[in-house]
Design an enzyme around this catalytic site. Sequence first.
Site, PDB file in Angstrom:
ATOM      1  N   GLN A 142       1.141  -1.633  -0.205  1.00 10.39           N
ATOM      2  CA  GLN A 142       0.059  -0.117   0.136  1.00 10.39           C
ATOM      3  C   GLN A 142       1.017   1.469   0.404  1.00 10.39           C
ATOM      4  OE1 GLN A 142      -1.498   1.516   3.631  1.00 10.39           O
ATOM      5  NE2 GLN A 142      -3.006   0.631   3.142  1.00 10.39           N
TER       6      GLN A 142
ATOM      7  N   GLU B  85      -8.909  -1.860   6.440  1.00 13.94           N
ATOM      8  CA  GLU B  85      -8.285  -1.882   6.562  1.00 13.94           C
ATOM      9  C   GLU B  85      -7.943  -1.238   8.314  1.00 13.94           C
ATOM     10  OE1 GLU B  85      -4.527   0.891   6.701  1.00 13.94           O
ATOM     11  OE2 GLU B  85      -3.290  -0.365   6.885  1.00 13.94           O
TER      12      GLU B  85
ATOM     13  N   SER C 287       4.393  -1.178   3.916  1.00 14.66           N
ATOM     14  CA  SER C 287       4.662  -2.358   3.968  1.00 14.66           C
ATOM     15  C   SER C 287       4.568  -3.860   2.805  1.00 14.66           C
ATOM     16  CB  SER C 287       3.794  -3.206   5.501  1.00 14.66           C
ATOM     17  OG  SER C 287       3.674  -2.500   6.971  1.00 14.66           O
TER      18      SER C 287
END
Lengths: 402, 359
Positions: A124, A242, A159
Site C-alpha cells: 500500500q 484496514e 509494509s
Amino acid sequence: MDLQYAPEHEEFRESVRAFLKGWPLKGDEAELPKEEQESLFRQRGIDAGYVYRGVPTRYGGSGQPNDAIKDRIIREEFYQAGAPGDLPSQGAGMLVPTLLEFGSEEQKERYVARALTNTESWCQGYSEPGSGSDLASLQCQARLEGDEWVLNGQKIWTSGAQRADMMFGLFRTEPEAKKHAGISYLLVPMDRDGIEVRPLREMSGGFEFNEVFFTDVRIPAENIVGERGQGWAVSRATLIHERNLIGNPFMIREAFDDLVQLARTRIRNGRPAIEDSGVRQRLAEIEGYVRTSETSNLLQFTAAHRGEMLTAMRPMMMNKVCSTDTTQRIMKCAYDLLGSDGLLAPLDEELNTWSRTTTSTGWVLQYMFSMGPAIAGGATNIQLNIIGERGYGLPRDLRKPF
Amino acid sequence: MDFGLSEEQVMLQETIRSFALSECPTTRLRELFDDGSGHDPAHWTALAEMGVTGLVVAEEYGGAGLELLDLALVAEVFGESAMPGPFLGHWLATLGLGLAGTESQRSQILPALAKGEKTACVALQEGVGAWAPKEWTVEVRGNRISGVKNVVTHAAIADGILVGLEAGKLAWVDARAPGIEISNENGIDRTRPFSTITFDDVEAEILEQGDGTAEKLVSAASVLLAADAFGAASKLIDLDVAYAHSREQFGQPIGQFQAVKHAIARLGTEMEPTRALWWHAAYALDHLPEEASRAASMTKAHITDRAMAAARESVELHGGYGFTWECEVQIWFKRIMFDRSFLGNPEQHREQCAALAGW
C-alpha cells in the site's frame, strides 16, 4: 435479542465443521511446504463456498449470496480451527474490495483472482515523509504523458514492499486542484525501472516496512482506479477495510487467553502468578475490555445486519482505538509478568510474525509490536479527532489552508 | 442470532425518556436532590401507571412479565436522568419474591407491588461491602430474624423489605413489624437515600424456593447498577460536549482544543462500547445461566469503574464551575459513586470474576 442461531445456521455450522476436519492436511499433502498447504486448503474453501464469499466466482471468489450470519459462523469456525480462510493481506483485504467497488471490468479480471491467492502480492503506497496523519497533503507526483503516468517522489512505511509485485497508492495527478481533489488511485507494478525499495528497521528489530522511491517511473495510463482526482474517495473505502482488519475481537480474545496461560506459568512469590491478587485484578480488568470488544462486535454485527447503521456509528468509529488499546493492555501485563526475562531481545525467527505467543522473547516482540497497529491506518490521536468531531460534533481543529 | 433491541424495547426506552425529560427536568431534580427526600410521590404514581413498578412481575400477578434486559433499559434511562425514587430496591424485591416466593407468597405480596400501591426495598448488604449471599449473617430462628443490614435504599418510605439471610436465604418482612429499627444515613447520592436497619427478633416470611436465587438477585442488582452508571456517564458526556461548545477561552470554544476534544473522545470510547457489555449481561441472566454470574460481576466492575473515571474527568472539563454544588455534574458524579460502591466495588467483583474463571 436472541443469541441462539437458527436451525439452518446451526446446520450450516455443522457443515463448516465437517469441512474443517480436512485441516490440517494429511498424508502426502502434509509434507508440502506450509504456504502450499495453505493455498491448497484455501482453494478447497473457495470451491466449498466458505472463502471469499463476497467475491464473484468469475474473479476467483466463491460468489455466495450475502449472509452476514454465515460469514460470522465461518470466521468463528475457521479461527477456532486455525485454518486458512480469507487472506488478511493488503491485496485480498484492501485492494480487492476497492476494485470490486470502483475498478473497471478489465482491472477486476486482471488483478482480483491473483490477489486472492497471493500469486500477485500487493503493498500500500499511502504515507509519505511529509504526509502521515495529514495524508491528503501528499506530494508524490504522477504526470500523464501520452498513454503513461510518470511517477516521481517517495512513499514511506510501506509494509512488504520488498516482496510485493504491485502497489496500490495515492498520487497527486492534478497539482492545481484543491488538496483532496488532486489525488488519484494508481496501480503500480513494482518491477518498473526507477523504483527503489529501501528497507527500514523497526524498533522491534525486524525489517517489514520500507521507503519506496520513484524516479521517472512509467506505468500505463489505464492503471487508475476511478476517475482522475477521485483517489481520495476511493482510498477512504480501503481505509475502512484496514481498520476492520485491525479491530478483530477474535485476535484480542486469543491474545488474552495466551496472557492467562502466561500468568499460570510464571512464578510470583513462589506461587503461580495467577494466584497473586494483583495479577488477578489486572487480568479481570483487562478482560472487561476484551468482553466489551466482543459484545460490541455483536452489537455492530446485528446493527449492520438489520441496516441500522446509525445505532452502530459511534462504536464503529471507536473500534480501532478500543482494540489497539486493549491489545496494548494485554501486552503490557504480559511484559510485567516476564520480569527480567523481558530484557532478552526477540529471536530472529520470531521477527515479522504475528502469531500466537508462547515464548518470553515472543512476548517481548509483541510488547513492542503492539504499538504498530495503534499508529498504522490512522494513529490513535487522529482517531480521537474523528471521534470527537464526527462522533460528538465538537468543533473542528483550525487548519491552515492548503 | 440477533443482538439488538426489539421495537417494543426501543419504545419502552423512548416512553420513559420522554417522561423523565418532561417530569423530572434538572430544575425538579435539583429540588429533590437538595431537599434530601430523593423521592417524588407524583413520579412514583405516574410511573406505576405506566407499568414501571411491575416490569418484571409475572403477568398473573399483575405485572408486565418482562425480562431483565427490559428492566436494565429502564435503569439506563433512570441513570441518564438521575431519577430519584425507590425503583432499584422495589424492582429487586419483586425479582426476589418472584424467584424465591411460594405460589401463595407471590399471590399475596406481588400484586400490590406490581401496581405500585405498596413500595418495597431490599436489605442485602452488610458491613463495609459484604454483598455476596455467602457473606450474609442475619440469623434465622423459625420464622424470626435478627441482624443488621445497611445501605437499604429508600427504607424510610418502604412498606416491605426483602432481606438477605444467613446461608443465602431470603425473607419478606413488613417494614412496620415490631423489632425493626430504621436509622436514616446521610448518603452521598441524594437521589437514593438509604438507611441502616436493625432486625431484633422480627417476624418474617421465609422464602424457601430455589437454589441460587440470592446469587441471581445480586447479579441482577449488579447489571442494573451498571446500566444506571452507563446512563449517568452518557449524560455526563452530553454535558461535557455542551460545555465544550459554549465555553470559550483564547477566543474559541474549548472543544476546539485537542486537549479537551481528545479527553471527551476518550470518555466516549471508554463508555459507548460498554453498552453491549450490560446488554449481554442482562440477557445472560435470563438466557445463559452458566455465564450469568460472572458476566454480571465483570459488567459491574468494568462499567462502574469506567463511569467513575468519566465523572472525575467531567468535573475537570467543567473547570472551577465543575467543582461547585451548583454545577449539575455533581449529581451524576454521586449517582455513579453509589452505583460503583453499592453491593461490591470493582475490586471485589474482579476477584469474583477471577474465582469463577478458576484462576
